[in-house]
Write an enzyme that holds these catalytic residues in place. Structure first.
Site, PDB file in Angstrom:
ATOM      1  N   GLU A  52     -20.037  13.129  68.112  1.00 18.82           N
ATOM      2  CA  GLU A  52     -19.481  12.915  66.777  1.00 18.82           C
ATOM      3  C   GLU A  52     -20.182  11.789  66.036  1.00 18.82           C
ATOM      4  OE1 GLU A  52     -16.964  10.393  69.592  1.00 18.82           O
ATOM      5  OE2 GLU A  52     -18.141  12.249  69.620  1.00 18.82           O
ATOM      6  N   ASP A 105     -19.564   7.105  62.968  1.00 13.78           N
ATOM      7  CA  ASP A 105     -18.880   7.639  64.153  1.00 13.78           C
ATOM      8  C   ASP A 105     -17.463   8.039  63.764  1.00 13.78           C
ATOM      9  OD1 ASP A 105     -17.055   7.211  66.684  1.00 13.78           O
ATOM     10  OD2 ASP A 105     -19.085   7.566  67.429  1.00 13.78           O
ATOM     11  N   ASN A 149     -10.545  17.187  70.412  1.00 13.70           N
ATOM     12  CA  ASN A 149     -10.975  18.131  71.447  1.00 13.70           C
ATOM     13  C   ASN A 149      -9.915  18.297  72.526  1.00 13.70           C
ATOM     14  OD1 ASN A 149     -13.478  18.868  70.401  1.00 13.70           O
ATOM     15  ND2 ASN A 149     -14.543  17.171  71.375  1.00 13.70           N
ATOM     16  N   ASP A 208     -15.424  21.326  66.729  1.00 14.99           N
ATOM     17  CA  ASP A 208     -16.669  21.723  66.059  1.00 14.99           C
ATOM     18  C   ASP A 208     -16.449  21.874  64.558  1.00 14.99           C
ATOM     19  OD1 ASP A 208     -17.921  21.738  68.479  1.00 14.99           O
ATOM     20  OD2 ASP A 208     -17.914  23.920  68.728  1.00 14.99           O
ATOM     21  N   HIS A 215     -12.212  22.594  71.666  1.00 15.99           N
ATOM     22  CA  HIS A 215     -13.549  22.301  71.157  1.00 15.99           C
ATOM     23  C   HIS A 215     -13.881  23.086  69.891  1.00 15.99           C
ATOM     24  CE1 HIS A 215     -14.922  19.737  74.466  1.00 15.99           C
ATOM     25  NE2 HIS A 215     -14.201  20.515  75.254  1.00 15.99           N
TER      26      HIS A 215
END
Length: 272
Positions: free
Chosen positions: A170, A127, A135, A144, A140
């Site tokens: 994530e 994680d 973000n 990404d 975003h």
């Protein structure tokens, strides 16, 4: 009667050729049907030429060949369409990792195989730390990019037999068959040394990692194996992030508690 029988038999392949076009076939598979298709009207044409002009059957052969070409293209298009659907369903569009649905099926099979053979199987839950802040602060699109870079890093350090699954957001799950806990730790430390990329502000992206292993932890099923790795990942988060939690130890950002790894051992040799 002879005319009716020969004409009807001669046109049967047209229905067959048209019907096969709806099935997904390769050009080679489709080509295997052509000799019988061409043979039937030829035989019927030879028989019918006794009562009818043979040129009419030659025109039928040309028509059959035209339909066969169109049907072949249609079958190939169907095949490509199905392959594209399978790729979309099996892989995450952003990272190229397996989707969660496919990952669950894969893990179910791997756990069943490990139980039957008594071989180890490691599940690594990764994680990315503080990803929501990326973000929220940078958007975003930058988020990404960070996820994609992290996925590429993890994938580059895995064996061909290992599987990378995007579990959600994530979070990633790495499935390593025939790998005990110490072998999984070697793989994880290599990931941490390689890094998970940089955040948009230039700082290093870190990850909290939990590891569970089939033979050591003895989970009831594949869901329990994933849940155990997930719980250990959350423990790594609670202990300060950028850590690895196994069944009996916590490895922090300094690597304390990790098995020494010189980097010379090939990852393919990390087995039970």
């Amino acid at each position: 009667m002879r005319i009716a029988v020969s004409a009807g038999y001669g046109y049967l392949p047209f229905g067959k050729v048209a019907g096969i076009s709806v099935f997904p076939l390769t050009a080679l598979e489709r080509g295997s049907f052509r000799p019988p298709d061409a043979g039937r009207p030829s035989a019927a044409g030879f028989y019918g030429s006794l009562v009818m002009p043979f040129p009419s059957y030659i025109s039928a052969l040309w028509l059959l060949a035209l339909i066969a070409v169109v049907a072949t293209l249609a079958a190939i298009s169907q095949l490509h369409f199905m392959i594209a659907l399978l790729e979309q369903a099996a892989h995450d569009a952003l990272t190229g990792a397996f989707s969660r649905r496919i990952g669950e099926e894969l893990l179910k099979l791997q756990v069943a195989h490990a139980e039957r053979t008594g071989q180890p199987l490691s599940a690594i839950f990764v994680d990315l730390d503080d990803f929501k802040a990326v973000n929220d602060r940078f958007g975003h699109e930058e988020g990404d990019r960070v996820i994609r870079h992290a996925a590429n890093t993890i994938r580059s350090l895995l064996r061909q037999s290992d599987a990378l699954v995007r579990w959600g957001g994530e979070e990633f799950l790495v499935v390593m068959p025939d790998t005990a806990m110490d072998g999984a730790m070697i793989a994880v430390e290599r990931m941490r040394r390689a890094g998970f990329g940089k955040r948009p502000d230039g700082s290093l992206q870190t990850a909290s990692i939990g590891i569970a292993e089939q033979t050591a932890d003895r989970p009831a099923d594949w869901e329990s194996l994933v849940e155990l790795a997930d719980q250990r990942m959350y423990r790594a988060k609670q202990d300060g992030k950028n850590r690895v939690v196994t069944n009996d130890s916590v490895v922090d950002e300094t690597g304390i508690g990790a098995r020494p790894d010189t980097g010379d051992e090939p990852l393919d040799s990390i087995v039970a």
